[in-house]
Design an enzyme around this catalytic site. Sequence first.
Site, mmCIF file in Angstrom:
data_model
loop_
_atom_site.group_PDB
_atom_site.id
_atom_site.type_symbol
_atom_site.label_atom_id
_atom_site.label_comp_id
_atom_site.label_asym_id
_atom_site.label_seq_id
_atom_site.Cartn_x
_atom_site.Cartn_y
_atom_site.Cartn_z
ATOM 1 N N CYS A 75 6.330 22.520 20.272
ATOM 2 C CA CYS A 75 5.606 23.610 19.612
ATOM 3 C C CYS A 75 6.419 24.904 19.621
ATOM 4 C CB CYS A 75 4.256 23.821 20.284
ATOM 5 S SG CYS A 75 4.347 23.946 22.077
ATOM 6 N N HIS A 93 1.055 30.454 22.649
ATOM 7 C CA HIS A 93 2.282 31.048 23.198
ATOM 8 C C HIS A 93 2.567 32.324 22.397
ATOM 9 C CE1 HIS A 93 3.245 27.231 25.171
ATOM 10 N NE2 HIS A 93 3.326 26.605 24.027
HETATM 11 P P1 NAD Z 1 -2.340 14.692 25.930
HETATM 12 O O1 NAD Z 1 -2.331 14.447 27.391
HETATM 13 O O2 NAD Z 1 -3.337 15.628 25.357
HETATM 14 O O3 NAD Z 1 -2.497 13.301 25.157
HETATM 15 C C1 NAD Z 1 -1.766 12.162 25.501
HETATM 16 C C2 NAD Z 1 -2.607 10.953 25.189
HETATM 17 O O4 NAD Z 1 -1.854 9.776 25.526
HETATM 18 C C3 NAD Z 1 -3.899 10.883 26.012
HETATM 19 O O5 NAD Z 1 -4.928 10.459 25.150
HETATM 20 C C4 NAD Z 1 -3.591 9.820 27.086
HETATM 21 O O6 NAD Z 1 -4.763 9.120 27.481
HETATM 22 C C5 NAD Z 1 -2.665 8.896 26.333
HETATM 23 N N1 NAD Z 1 -1.767 8.118 27.167
HETATM 24 C C6 NAD Z 1 -1.337 8.389 28.418
HETATM 25 N N2 NAD Z 1 -0.466 7.441 28.820
HETATM 26 C C7 NAD Z 1 -0.364 6.546 27.802
HETATM 27 C C8 NAD Z 1 0.361 5.334 27.613
HETATM 28 N N3 NAD Z 1 1.157 4.856 28.552
HETATM 29 N N4 NAD Z 1 0.221 4.680 26.435
HETATM 30 C C9 NAD Z 1 -0.594 5.150 25.468
HETATM 31 N N5 NAD Z 1 -1.303 6.299 25.590
HETATM 32 C C10 NAD Z 1 -1.189 6.981 26.748
HETATM 33 O O7 NAD Z 1 -0.846 15.141 25.557
HETATM 34 P P2 NAD Z 1 -0.399 16.013 24.322
HETATM 35 O O8 NAD Z 1 -0.557 17.436 24.669
HETATM 36 O O9 NAD Z 1 -1.018 15.486 23.090
HETATM 37 O O10 NAD Z 1 1.165 15.744 24.329
HETATM 38 C C11 NAD Z 1 1.731 14.598 23.716
HETATM 39 C C12 NAD Z 1 3.177 14.892 23.385
HETATM 40 O O11 NAD Z 1 3.229 16.003 22.483
HETATM 41 C C13 NAD Z 1 4.067 15.285 24.570
HETATM 42 O O12 NAD Z 1 5.377 14.848 24.309
HETATM 43 C C14 NAD Z 1 4.026 16.790 24.529
HETATM 44 O O13 NAD Z 1 5.143 17.390 25.160
HETATM 45 C C15 NAD Z 1 4.046 17.029 23.031
HETATM 46 N N6 NAD Z 1 3.500 18.319 22.608
HETATM 47 C C16 NAD Z 1 2.384 18.829 23.197
HETATM 48 C C17 NAD Z 1 1.907 20.062 22.791
HETATM 49 C C18 NAD Z 1 0.721 20.706 23.443
HETATM 50 O O14 NAD Z 1 0.709 21.894 23.617
HETATM 51 N N7 NAD Z 1 -0.300 19.966 23.807
HETATM 52 C C19 NAD Z 1 2.557 20.745 21.762
HETATM 53 C C20 NAD Z 1 3.644 20.157 21.123
HETATM 54 C C21 NAD Z 1 4.120 18.939 21.566
#
Ligand code: NAD
Length: 337
Positions: free
Chosen positions: A141, A220
């Site tokens: 992000c 942010h």
């Molecule tokens: P999150 O924790 O909200 O969601 C992750 C999901 O994956 C959850 O539903 C969890 O139950 C599931 N999960 C966990 N382990 C798993 C597995 N082994 N197999 C399948 N599903 C599984 O996380 P998020 O914030 O959505 O982040 C996901 C990715 O996006 C990360 O790489 C993060 O760095 C990136 N990201 C996050 C944000 C943010 O601010 N939230 C912003 C940009 C990028």
Amino acid sequence: MKVKVGINGYGTIGKRVAWAVNRQEDMEIAGVTKTRPSYEASTAIREGCPLYAAHAEDVDNFEKAGTKVQGTLDDLLKKVDVIVDCTPGGTGAKNKELYDKAGVRSIYQGGEEHTLAGISFNALANYQEAWGASSARVVSCNTTGLVRTLFPLQQAFGIQKVFASLIRRGADPADKKGAALNAIEPSLKLPTHHGPDVRTVMHGLDIQTMAVVTPTTLMHLHCIVVDLKKEVSEKEVLDVWSRSPRLQLVSGKDGIKNTGQIMELAKDLHRVRGDMMEIAVWKDGVKTIGSTLYYYQAVHQESDVVPENVDCIRAMMKLERDNLASIERTDKAIGLR
Ligand code: NAD
């Protein structure tokens, strides 16, 4: 025939990408995974996304809870052209072998290393690098935010050097983990990784960054100083940004003085989930002194990468040759602009 897309990890990013994909005319969600039968699993079904268990050993839990799954991730991989891995940072690296073995194209998120896919993606800056690729990573992000404003500046004026201070949100609003409630924590390893991450899409850019984590969950905020290759006025900078996609120019004079008010604007614009997928830049916080530009921008961490994932699918599946045309199609379908 629409391109079939799977989402592994229906969390903060996964559920938003699924929503955005299902609004495009050239792609659709074939299924999403959850690890357990939570409220998000039920809402996925309600949203019309076929639900799969992330692992075979999870299936029992879904059955006991009465939540019907269509199979496991292995079954989903047989039905999709591309899988978007939205699992927590570092988990995607463990999944890549599975995707490759299934012969499915894969997209990763910013929590993974650049080396995992070897291509890091931003629709405006390097769409063509993902053309027909078997895997790619949509940058984080913060990196997406930095690239959205810096790339147009580089195109219009040329950039000598960038310095950015990132005031980071401590956690997402629904997280139960995250930064302390009443403390500000600087990143002690300097410069931070954000500069090198920007260079994975804007190759060769001279950029250094510092970051602090703060007790807020909304957005942010970036404080950015850019040495441009020529002297410019504030008006020239704003003219460039007003023509650039996925930016929202806001103004303190109009009553938008903080990140809370930007989130309120997103709600007032009837944005789904109250998301602000554009990067918000304060018009009246832009200052130029000679060739040095100073500005502030705010990044809605939960949603700015969402349209980028859609464009990444389009580039990898060779659905649209021109990046600006893809951006326009994506944004129109999800109600931006
Ligand atoms: P999150 O924790 O909200 O969601 C992750 C999901 O994956 C959850 O539903 C969890 O139950 C599931 N999960 C966990 N382990 C798993 C597995 N082994 N197999 C399948 N599903 C599984 O996380 P998020 O914030 O959505 O982040 C996901 C990715 O996006 C990360 O790489 C993060 O760095 C990136 N990201 C996050 C944000 C943010 O601010 N939230 C912003 C940009 C990028």
